[in-house]
Design an enzyme around this catalytic site. Structure first.
Site, short mmCIF file in Angstrom:
data_model
loop_
_atom_site.label_atom_id
_atom_site.label_comp_id
_atom_site.label_asym_id
_atom_site.label_seq_id
_atom_site.Cartn_x
_atom_site.Cartn_y
_atom_site.Cartn_z
N GLY A 104 -41.71 62.47 41.58
CA GLY A 104 -41.74 64.04 42.30
C GLY A 104 -42.02 64.55 43.64
O GLY A 104 -42.47 64.44 44.32
N CYS A 105 -42.69 66.00 43.07
CA CYS A 105 -43.87 66.44 44.22
C CYS A 105 -45.32 66.45 44.05
O CYS A 105 -45.66 65.55 43.74
CB CYS A 105 -43.49 68.15 43.88
SG CYS A 105 -44.67 68.67 44.16
N PHE A 106 -45.21 65.67 45.59
CA PHE A 106 -46.39 64.76 45.51
C PHE A 106 -47.67 65.90 45.58
O PHE A 106 -48.76 65.60 45.50
CB PHE A 106 -46.46 64.61 47.09
CG PHE A 106 -46.33 65.60 48.29
CD1 PHE A 106 -46.73 66.86 48.46
CD2 PHE A 106 -45.68 64.70 49.29
CE1 PHE A 106 -46.35 67.90 49.79
CE2 PHE A 106 -45.51 65.51 50.55
CZ PHE A 106 -45.56 67.05 50.58
N TRP A 107 -47.93 67.34 45.07
CA TRP A 107 -48.78 67.75 44.80
C TRP A 107 -49.48 67.59 43.58
O TRP A 107 -50.77 67.54 42.82
CB TRP A 107 -48.18 69.52 44.39
CG TRP A 107 -47.70 69.91 45.45
CD1 TRP A 107 -48.58 70.06 47.07
CD2 TRP A 107 -47.01 71.12 45.91
NE1 TRP A 107 -47.95 71.13 48.08
CE2 TRP A 107 -46.89 72.04 47.02
CE3 TRP A 107 -46.92 72.42 44.51
CZ2 TRP A 107 -47.13 73.03 47.97
CZ3 TRP A 107 -46.13 73.88 45.42
CH2 TRP A 107 -46.41 73.98 46.60
N ASP A 183 -38.24 69.88 40.07
CA ASP A 183 -38.31 69.00 41.28
C ASP A 183 -36.94 68.78 40.96
O ASP A 183 -37.30 67.58 40.68
CB ASP A 183 -39.57 68.70 41.85
CG ASP A 183 -40.24 69.66 42.19
OD1 ASP A 183 -40.55 70.62 42.12
OD2 ASP A 183 -41.92 69.31 41.31
#
Length: 277
Positions: A104-107, A183
């Protein structure tokens, strides 16, 4: 610190020619550049630019380098938060190795690994696709075949690849091949990228263990693929949890709630199955 007209113009030129800058951002930056070249007061012109960018900035929807420039003109320092890409490299191949995960979002994939003992560096980036040097917007648009991922350099004397894989399963929904949590899209699907046969074997055994656990009602769709070129994301997206902790905390809380709910359902399912035997 107040910057000179020449310094601001240099930054504007670089942003205008930056391939990651969106067309609308480029038009605003070009108008600012033209005004400064015509002799308009620097501070007054930057104030107008800040006003135009503010709505997108508040939603963190500016492209990476433009977002960093926005922080500068609003008086927030970004120098301390700049990621030193040169330090993300293996110095001792006897005791260091790479691991690459898409979840998913690398954040939200950086902090859980970066705060573990034995982790030397975590880099956000894009991999698994066909487009060289992709930008955040290109990957977000689903045009590159890449997924958002993290590349981890770890000390094998302190933490094993198996331990990293075990942690990875705790961070994702392995049944969702169309994205992760809020996401959505192909670029957010969960993948373990393996560098060699040893990593593949560990990943495959770990995946089979998850399947055999009976914890999930839906099929486990997390992919295992050979690692390919890892393209670093723009500076703005590195260590995001440190740069915008409030927003990161909200996203993290949402993921944790979903994972807790999924875990509790799995516990009930496993106990029910155990009770039937």
């Amino acid at each position: 610190m107040e910057r000179t007209r020449e310094e601001v113009l240099r930054e504007l030129y670089n942003l205008i020619i930056n391939k990651g800058t969106r067309d609308w951002e480029r038009s605003v930056l070009t108008s600012t550049k033209d005004a400064l070249e015509a002799g308009v007061n620097v501070n007054a012109q930057l104030a107008k630019l800040e006003e135009k960018f503010r709505p997108l900035a508040l939603r963190d929807n500016l492209t990476g380098d433009v977002a960093d420039f926005y922080l500068k003109i609003t008086g927030e320092s970004v120098e301390e938060a700049r990621f030193d890409f040169s330090k993300h490299s293996i110095e001792d191949f006897n005791y260091q190795d790479y691991a690459i995960f898409g979840g998913g979002c690398f954040w939200c994939m950086v902090e859980p690994f970066e705060t573990k003992s034995g982790i030397d560096s975590v880099l956000s980036g894009y991999t698994g696709g066909h487009t060289p040097h992709p930008s955040y917007d290109q990957v977000l648009g689903g045009f590159t075949g890449h997924v958002e991922a993290v590349e981890i350099i770890f000390d094998t004397r302190m933490i094993s690849y198996k331990e990293l894989v075990d942690l990875y399963w705790q961070l994702i929904d392995p049944t969702d091949g169309l994205g992760q949590f809020q996401d959505r899209g192909y670029q957010y699907r969960p993948i373990i990228f393996v560098r060699n046969e040893q990593q593949r074997q560990i990943a495959e055994e770990s995946k089979q263990k998850v399947i055999d656990s009976g914890r999930y009602k839906q099929p486990i769709v997390t992919e295992i693929q050979p690692a390919s070129t890892f393209w670093p994301a723009e500076n703005h997206y590195q260590q995001f949890y440190k740069k915008d902790y409030k927003r990161y905390k909200r996203i993290k809380r949402y993921r944790q709630r979903f994972l807790l709910y999924q875990y509790l359902k799995g516990e009930i399912r496993m106990r029910w199955k155990k009770g039937k035997t």
